[in-house]
Each structure stands twice: as C-alpha cells, then as structure tokens.
Design an enzyme around this catalytic site. Structure first.
Site, PDB file in Angstrom:
ATOM      1  CG  HIS A 121       0.763  -8.213  -4.717  1.00  0.00           C
ATOM      2  ND1 HIS A 121       2.007  -8.108  -5.292  1.00  0.00           N
ATOM      3  CD2 HIS A 121       0.950  -8.948  -3.577  1.00  0.00           C
ATOM      4  CE1 HIS A 121       2.893  -8.759  -4.569  1.00  0.00           C
ATOM      5  NE2 HIS A 121       2.275  -9.278  -3.516  1.00  0.00           N
ATOM      6  CG  HIS A 131       3.353 -12.960   1.008  1.00  0.00           C
ATOM      7  ND1 HIS A 131       4.596 -12.481   0.694  1.00  0.00           N
ATOM      8  CD2 HIS A 131       2.475 -12.279   0.225  1.00  0.00           C
ATOM      9  CE1 HIS A 131       4.484 -11.551  -0.258  1.00  0.00           C
ATOM     10  NE2 HIS A 131       3.219 -11.412  -0.548  1.00  0.00           N
ATOM     11  NE  ARG A 177       8.156  -1.716   4.875  1.00  0.00           N
ATOM     12  CZ  ARG A 177       7.938  -2.775   4.098  1.00  0.00           C
ATOM     13  NH1 ARG A 177       8.738  -3.831   4.185  1.00  0.00           N
ATOM     14  NH2 ARG A 177       6.947  -2.793   3.230  1.00  0.00           N
ATOM     15  CB  CYS A 216       7.896   3.546   7.532  1.00  0.00           C
ATOM     16  SG  CYS A 216       7.066   2.362   6.462  1.00  0.00           S
ATOM     17  CE1 TYR A 265       6.048   3.097   1.330  1.00  0.00           C
ATOM     18  CE2 TYR A 265       6.547   1.479  -0.350  1.00  0.00           C
ATOM     19  CZ  TYR A 265       6.593   1.889   0.961  1.00  0.00           C
ATOM     20  OH  TYR A 265       7.176   1.080   1.914  1.00  0.00           O
TER      21      TYR A 265
END
Length: 501
Positions: free
Chosen positions: A65, A90, A164, A209, A344
């Site tokens: 996830h 989602h 973002r 990003c 990340y």
C-alpha cells in the site's frame, strides 16, 4: 488475453488469491455479515474490508500500500467508503479493477445501501485552482505544470505551481494557530505573529515531487502512484525564519543538541502528513531550512501550506511539510508511511516483490538526484534563410549542487552538443537550491534527418550524471526517475514546423 496479463502482473506481488474467484465465480457466492468482517482486523486473523456490497481480503496487499501499513490498517474489518471519501485517489477504475477486485472473497448479506448517503464532502472548501494546470486528481488535488509552460518564468507564479496534496486542504484560524516545538516533555508554542518578529530570511528554492516523471517509468513496467509527467516541479522565493534561529532562541544550541543525542527533526502538518530530516541539515550554517510564511511576496497560499510550511532546500518534496503544526526533536526518525514505509523509499530496480527485501534496511529519500528535462522544441525563423531548431529545458540537482553542464543529442545519442545554461546558472556553490534553465540552438542546415530523436542529460557540480537507461531508474514505487529524458520530433518539409511524436 487481458485477464492473463492481469494475473501475471499481480502474481509477482502475491495478489492472485481471489482472482479466479472474481473472474470465474459460481452462483454460490459466499456471504458475510458486517459483524463477521469486523473480526478480521489483524494480520493474524487476516484483514478484510468491504467496499459497497462486496468483501475483500487485503492481507497480502498491505505491505504494497503506497500510503503505508498503518493507514490501510485503519480500515481493517471495516468499510473502505469513509476512508476513500477522504483519500479519493482510490476512486478510479484502475485501482478498483486491477487491485481491489482480484481480492474479492464474497459479498455482504446485510449490506446497507444508504449507509453513507449523507456523508459530508471533506473537499468542499478546497481553494480554486488554475485551469491551465494538468490535473491528475481533484480530491485530493494533484496537478502539474504542462511542460510547455514550465520555462515561462524562472520564479513560478503562485497559481501556476504544481500541487501535491494528500488530504483536503485544512481550514486554519490564523488567530488561534500555534506552532508547537516538542522536546521530550517540553512544548514550546509560537504564534505566527511571534514567528514573524524573528529575523526574516528570503531564499529561492525549487521543490520537486519524488514521483516526478513516474509516467515515463510506467512505459517500461507498471509502478504505483500518480502518473506525473515532468511538471511536478516548481520554483519560488520564500520568506520566513530560519529554523536554526528559532531553535537557538529557544536554547537549542549545537552543544545542547549534541548533549541530548538529537539526531532527527520531525515535521507534522495539520493534515496529518509527517516526515523527518537529519538534524545536521537544520543546524548547518548553510542548510537554510526555513519556516516560510510568504511565497513570492504574498501570504502563503492555502494549497501551499498557509499559514506556515517548512522549506528544506535540495530535499524531496515530501520533506517540505505544508500546514506545519508540530516540530519534534528526536533521536529517531519520524514514523509513518512517508518516512519508514514504502511511500518514499528508493527500492532497487530489480526488486518487484517486496518479500525479497527488508524495507527497514532502505533509507528514505532525502536529497534529490541530478535531473534534467526537455520542455519544448521550437522553430526559430530569423529570416527566410536563417532558421534554427531551438531545444529548451531545465536541470536541477538536490543538496545545493549546481548544474555544471547539460548535454543534448538530436540523433539518439550518436553525437552530442553542450547546451547554453541560462537563469539559475550562477548560484552560490553548494547552495544552488533552485533549478537552472538551458537552451540549444541548431541551424536548420545542420539537420540531416527529418526525424529528431532528442535526448538531454545533466551533470552537477559533484559530477553526478543521469543514468542513461530507464531500466536502471525503474522502481516499484516510481520514484526518482532521472534517466535521460527523450523526445522524438519530426520536421515538416512544407512549413518547417516541428511535430512531437
């Protein structure tokens, strides 16, 4: 054929259980009640969730996830709908059809159709955005700058910045706002007025990003996350107070930080997003970590962190926490999906099954790697006989490393030329927090083929260079794609126009 491809794609991460059930189910579909589902809320008991009338076993998906294990476990044994009302990224066919549906194990016998009919829209107060941005999601907002606009301004206008967001934009009462700085059991609280009274500092810093250029990686193999092109990057002049100065005013000198074994500094936003950076970046006289309350001379916009955000120059975007409410001094990294889990972390390009690695052994992304992109290719007509092909783009490297050189090829790397560095090329050594623009002009008589296969690659002040092959940049999360950027164009004989392919 499509079913076989889906099965193959999911088998690498262990998600084929339930797939045959979904596609080849019989008439005796298993039925469950809400109460039965509620008992499956841990790995030991398996993790079940419901979405509308159907029941899914997501146990094997949890480690994959992108939002982290903790976030997805909040829905264990419960309905997904209240959570997806907030995390609306989602709600797209790709996620529902390729990730959720293969995990279906049955349906609810006591399904309540109107259970969430009157749910309040948490995004109803989000600010208006520039229609020229390229939107990947509206709720939460993920939008980038179209490539042909990126070089219009070296300092990106506020309303043309990439956005973002992970959650709805917080509504903040500025009169009640407090920044809390936490150390052990001590809490120091500062209002915006108190922060602004400290010595103000301005700096120009680019933020990118970590998923910028993810769509390029998807051409090789599917990754996870927003399919950014090259526009999840922008540049601004920030005004605020150096965090080092704030800490010094509270008595946190270098000596006290060392004596108390403070190794990391945590940032947490009002929206719940949190991450951390090494303390050395903050206390270094040239680290320039800033608590910003202004952006390009204006009050910090709502989408970009009003009333306060941290700017961590040279670091990946997620470390620049918006709507900052808590700072914590600690001997450990921050917890959560944006720091310790998959969201990340730079997974090796050869890993497609997370069972093969220990995520705890992989450090989170901090400084960004060397990057460059082609933004546009144009025809310049000085006169009837004096025509040029103009190729333009940007380059950027983290850690304050400036750009030494940008190389450009128009024949798929057979020959190369050095581009001219423009705005941003004269930044201070090891303090080059902003991007650099570049351009290359080639006379039309030097163009031997109608088909141009254009490539750019940059070299920074530490002589880091971009990897040539996308295969070596690919990773399951689609982060840090800094492989050579490539664009094909075709010269039209009649108009001498350029057509991108």
């Amino acid at each position: 054929m499509a079913i076989k491809k889906l099965i193959f794609g999911l088998s690498g991460i262990g998600l084929t259980s339930g797939l045959s059930y979904y596609f080849f189910k019989n008439k005796n579909e298993k039925k469950f009640t809400y109460e039965e589902v509620s008992k499956h809320n841990s790995i030991d008991k398996k993790v079940w969730v419901t979405y509308k009338k159907d029941v899914y076993d997501i146990t094997k998906f949890i480690q994959y996830h992108p939002g982290g294990k903790d976030k997805i476990m909040l829905a264990g044994g419960k309905d997904l709908e209240p959570y997806w009302n907030i995390y609306r990224q989602h709600l797209n066919d790709n996620i529902i059809n390729t990730i959720l549906l293969p995990l279906k194990i049955g349906s609810l016998s006591d399904y309540e159709h109107n259970k969430y009919l009157n749910t309040t829209d948490p995004y109803i107060s989000d600010p208006k955005r520039n229609d020229l941005l390229k939107f990947h999601n509206l709720t939460p907002c993920n939008s980038e700058v179209p490539s042909n606009y990126l070089l219009d301004n070296w300092i990106t206008p506020n309303d043309f910045w990439y956005i973002r967001n992970h959650n709805p934009v917080p509504i903040v009462d500025i009169d009640k706002f407090k920044l809390n700085i936490n150390f052990q059991k001590n809490i120091f609280s500062l209002s915006i007025k108190e922060i602004k009274k400290l010595k103000n500092t301005k700096l120009i810093s680019t933020i990118q990003c970590g998923g910028n250029r993810r769509s390029g990686l998807n051409k090789l193999d599917k990754t996870s996350g927003t399919t950014w092109d090259i526009g999840a990057i922008s540049n601004a002049e920030w005004n605020g107070v150096l965090l080092k100065e704030v800490l010094n005013n509270l008595g946190f000198t270098s000596e006290k930080i060392n004596d108390n074994n403070i190794k990391h500094i945590h940032f947490e936003g009002i929206d719940g997003v949190k991450s951390s950076i090494p303390i050395e970046k903050v206390i270094n006289n040239r680290g320039d970590v800033l608590l910003a309350f202004e952006m390009n001379g204006d009050t910090l916009p709502e989408d970009h962190g009003f009333p306060l955000r941290v700017i961590v120059p040279g670091h990946v975007g997620i470390r620049n926490i918006k709507w900052l409410k808590n700072i914590t001094l600690s001997d450990k990294e921050a917890d959560g999906p944006w720091q310790k889990e998959i969201a990340y972390k730079g997974i090796p390009h050869y890993i497609k099954n997370l069972n093969e690695i220990n995520l705890d052994d992989i450090p989170p992304i901090q400084e960004t790697p060397i990057q460059s992109c082609i933004t546009d290719i144009n025809l310049l007509e000085i006169s009837d006989k004096d025509k040029y092909i103009e190729i333009r783009g940007f380059a950027y490297s983290g850690g304050g490393r400036g750009i030494n050189r940008v190389d450009v090829s128009i024949d798929d790397g057979k020959t190369w030329r050095i581009a001219e560095l423009k705005e941003g090329s004269n930044q201070e050594y090891n303090r080059a927090w902003a991007w650099t623009f570049w351009e290359l002009k080639i006379h039309i008589t030097e163009i031997k083929k109608k088909r141009l296969k254009v490539i750019c690659k940059a070299i920074d002040s530490s002589y880091n260079i971009q990897p040539d092959k996308i295969e070596h940049a690919w990773n399951i999360r689609g982060l840090n794609n800094n492989s050579w950027h490539r664009i094909d164009s075709h010269i039209n004989d009649k108009t001498f126009g350029l057509k991108h392919i």
